[in-house]
Scaffold this motif. Structure first.
Motif, PDB file in Angstrom:
ATOM      1  N   CYS A 171       1.277  -1.377   0.471  1.00  0.00           N
ATOM      2  CA  CYS A 171      -0.383   0.011   0.235  1.00  0.00           C
ATOM      3  C   CYS A 171       1.119   1.421   0.155  1.00  0.00           C
ATOM      4  CB  CYS A 171      -0.947  -0.213   1.283  1.00  0.00           C
ATOM      5  SG  CYS A 171      -2.370  -1.345   1.322  1.00  0.00           S
ATOM      6  N   HIS A 172       1.137   1.785  -1.139  1.00  0.00           N
ATOM      7  CA  HIS A 172       2.450   2.882  -0.965  1.00  0.00           C
ATOM      8  C   HIS A 172       1.672   3.726  -1.341  1.00  0.00           C
ATOM      9  CE1 HIS A 172       0.676   2.364  -5.259  1.00  0.00           C
ATOM     10  NE2 HIS A 172       0.516   3.550  -5.566  1.00  0.00           N
TER      11      HIS A 172
ATOM     12  N   SER B 232      -3.832   1.361  -4.008  1.00  0.00           N
ATOM     13  CA  SER B 232      -4.500   1.896  -2.954  1.00  0.00           C
ATOM     14  C   SER B 232      -5.502   2.161  -2.747  1.00  0.00           C
ATOM     15  CB  SER B 232      -4.116   3.531  -4.151  1.00  0.00           C
ATOM     16  OG  SER B 232      -5.536   4.376  -3.830  1.00  0.00           O
ATOM     17  N   ALA B 233      -5.685   2.194  -1.381  1.00  0.00           N
ATOM     18  CA  ALA B 233      -6.959   1.987  -0.274  1.00  0.00           C
ATOM     19  C   ALA B 233      -8.032   2.342   0.356  1.00  0.00           C
ATOM     20  CB  ALA B 233      -6.868   0.533   0.059  1.00  0.00           C
TER      21      ALA B 233
ATOM     22  N   GLN C 189      -9.956   9.116  -8.266  1.00  0.00           N
ATOM     23  CA  GLN C 189      -8.252   9.006  -7.365  1.00  0.00           C
ATOM     24  C   GLN C 189      -7.473   7.901  -7.380  1.00  0.00           C
ATOM     25  OE1 GLN C 189      -8.319  11.020  -3.477  1.00  0.00           O
ATOM     26  NE2 GLN C 189      -6.955   9.541  -2.454  1.00  0.00           N
ATOM     27  N   ALA C 190      -8.003   6.783  -6.381  1.00  0.00           N
ATOM     28  CA  ALA C 190      -7.746   5.355  -6.615  1.00  0.00           C
ATOM     29  C   ALA C 190      -6.691   4.836  -7.734  1.00  0.00           C
ATOM     30  CB  ALA C 190      -8.160   4.741  -6.309  1.00  0.00           C
ATOM     31  N   VAL C 191      -7.586   5.450  -9.136  1.00  0.00           N
ATOM     32  CA  VAL C 191      -6.448   4.856 -10.411  1.00  0.00           C
ATOM     33  C   VAL C 191      -5.748   5.686 -10.157  1.00  0.00           C
ATOM     34  CG1 VAL C 191      -6.554   4.927 -12.502  1.00  0.00           C
ATOM     35  CG2 VAL C 191      -8.296   3.877 -11.388  1.00  0.00           C
TER      36      VAL C 191
ATOM     37  N   ILE D 212       1.398  -5.801 -10.219  1.00  0.00           N
ATOM     38  CA  ILE D 212      -0.406  -5.682 -10.829  1.00  0.00           C
ATOM     39  C   ILE D 212      -1.127  -5.085 -10.101  1.00  0.00           C
ATOM     40  CG2 ILE D 212      -1.960  -6.801  -9.502  1.00  0.00           C
ATOM     41  CD1 ILE D 212       0.114  -9.421  -9.233  1.00  0.00           C
ATOM     42  N   PHE D 213      -1.565  -4.549 -11.171  1.00  0.00           N
ATOM     43  CA  PHE D 213      -2.085  -2.411 -10.444  1.00  0.00           C
ATOM     44  C   PHE D 213      -3.409  -2.532 -10.627  1.00  0.00           C
ATOM     45  CE2 PHE D 213      -5.462  -0.459 -13.011  1.00  0.00           C
ATOM     46  CZ  PHE D 213      -5.499   0.855 -12.324  1.00  0.00           C
TER      47      PHE D 213
END
Length: 511
Positions: free
Chosen positions: A228-229, A258-259, A276-278, A298-299
């Motif tokens: 989770c960068h 992204s969470a 935003q997550a994308v 992996i996206f």
């Protein structure tokens, strides 16, 4: 749509003539598209604009140096900007040919294209005790047990670390033993997270030792590092970036996650949260590819939904289901190997809420073509708990979902006009016809636990609800299923080299 007699082999090789079962790993999805063509373009334009003009804060020196050398900019406001050309080049040149290798090659997963696979996941702090039904802290034994249950479930294709071992206090030991318990419990591909970047070297050493050499692991890595960068909104997590860089350099595949939570750390609207997550996920992909252009990345845009009345997670909502389908669709828009989060019911038990929420979310992501759907099984209580019995129940659900994703294969053989004519002129029914017999095992999925008896037969059999049936099956599996893909000799080598907490008795049939 695949023909009945043909499917891609599980090791990712070219298609071969085989008699296909009703469902298999890599059934192709993508038919469900909640976003229109113009919606995809509009989301993408907003993503590129945000990355180029707003960027992200809290980048590490290493990331700033690499991105700026590739054309990016670091502003006076300490935000790292990603130019459109760099992001588009990243998407265009990213690897699509990803195989998630199992320790046993039969469990290799081709996650390219629209192929759909089901996975555990969660990292829950708690477990719903199989015997007393109460919530308690999860242990390393619980994690190992979860892995070996999933190892026996044919519709759970991948094992993502689902339980935090609360009985290990040392963080480095916890990371190492988490990986060990997962890898020992299943020969399927495993994904874990790493608490601190300093712990990555020991994890790599464990995998290299298990593989036989570093080169062997790098050629066919059987463990992915989940990262989770970002800390939404539009901020990097510095330690996670260090972990990501170290994982890529060590040869691990990586999940870039992204969470954000809609209404809290991402916009309350579905479209805004998705956008935003994308953007945050693509920023991670840019960095990962600058570290190593050949990275197996992996996206993973995995935004979550909150109940705006209370702020608590409502992962079983219709909003969560459609958000995950949209995220999967954007993965298909970019043609990137994509992972989604689904199946995180808010229910605390194996009840109607449990089934309806899981089925809605997992079905939506699967039909939208997500390559790897995590949290698809075992999870309860909005990610706070895992039920071992739920894996067994969910295995049936996943089989049914995969069958619906497989869809309807229309051709002359399947339509069977000649069979219809033959039956109408003869017996007048299809029972016992050779055509019916030939399709019983290839066209129909039969649940293991789902009860299709008459009410009278069910009552005569003890009137057990599915939760009780699942608990009985789980007890049986835990007493008998001890995977042996790692030899005793190799296990002793690991124990001599690393501080392994699980005893030999805990991982053997004699225990």
């Amino acid at each position: 749509m695949a023909k009945r007699s043909r499917r891609r082999s599980r090791n990712g090789d070219a298609e071969a003539e085989v008699l296909a079962p009703p469902v298999w790993p890599g059934v192709e999805g993508g038919a469900f598209r909640p976003l229109s063509d113009s919606d995809e373009i509009e989301v993408n334009e907003a993503v590129l604009m945000l990355l180029e003009t707003l960027g992200l804060s809290q980048a590490t020196p290493s990331m700033i140096k690499m991105v700026c050398a590739a054309g990016g900019a670091y502003t006076d406001e300490k935000r790292l900007l990603f130019p459109r050309d760099l992001v588009e080049k990243t998407i265009r040149e990213a690897r699509r040919d990803l195989v998630l290798y199992g320790q046993d090659p039969v469990n290799n997963l081709d996650i390219s294209g629209k192929r759909v696979h089901m996975s555990s996941g969660g990292g829950a702090p708690g477990v719903f005790d199989l015997e007393d039904g109460h919530y308690r802290d999860g242990t390393l034994q619980d994690l190992y047990d979860a892995a070996r249950i999933c190892d026996a479930m044919e519709n759970i294709h991948h094992f993502s670390r689902s339980i935090v071992a609360r009985d290990i206090e040392n963080v480095a030991d916890m990371d190492l033993n988490t990986a060990y318990a997962c890898l020992m419990g299943t020969s399927k591909h495993v994904s874990v997270s790493v608490s601190e970047p300093e712990n990555l070297a020991q994890l790599a050493d464990l995998c290299y030792t298990l593989a036989g050499s570093e080169d062997t692991f790098r050629a066919k890595p059987f463990l992915t590092v989940m990262v989770c960068h970002v800390v939404p909104p539009m901020r990097f997590a510095e330690e996670a970036l260090d972990t990501l860089e170290a994982a890529v350099l060590a040869g691990f595949p990586v999940q870039l996650i992204s969470a954000g939570q809609a209404g809290a750390t991402s916009p309350a609207t579905i479209a805004g949260s998705l956008t935003q997550a994308v953007a945050e996920t693509l920023a991670g992909l840019v960095f990962a590819r600058l570290v190593d252009p050949n990275v197996a990345a992996i996206f993973g845009p995995k935004p979550l939904v909150a109940d705006l009345r209370t702020g608590s997670m409502c992962a079983g909502s219709g909003e969560q289901a459609i958000l995950m389908a949209g995220a999967a669709q954007m993965g298909r828009f970019y043609d990137l190997p994509t992972t989604s989060i689904a199946g995180i019911t808010d229910s605390k038990a194996l009840d109607a809420q449990f089934g309806s929420e899981k089925n809605l979310a997992v079905s939506s992501a699967a039909h939208a073509g997500s390559n790897l759907i995590t949290q698809a099984c075992g999870m309860q209580a909005s990610l706070l708990g895992v039920s071992h019995a739920a894996y067994v129940v969910d295995n049936d659900m996943l089989g049914n979902i995969l069958r619906s994703v497989r869809g309807i294969e229309v051709n002359a053989e399947n339509i069977g006009a000649e069979v219809i004519a033959e039956v109408c002129k003869g017996e007048g029914h299809y029972l016992g016809h050779r055509h019916t017999f030939s399709r019983m095992k290839t066209d129909y999925f039969y649940p293991h636990l789902g009860d299709r008896r008459t009410p009278r037969e069910w009552e005569a059999g003890g009137s057990k609800p599915i939760g009780d049936v699942a608990r009985d099956k789980t007890r049986e599996l835990l007493a008998t299923h001890f995977p042996t893909h790692i030899s005793d000799e190799k296990d002793r080598e690991l124990r001599e080299k690393f501080n392994i907490y699980l005893t030999r008795d805990q991982i053997s049939r004699s225990g």
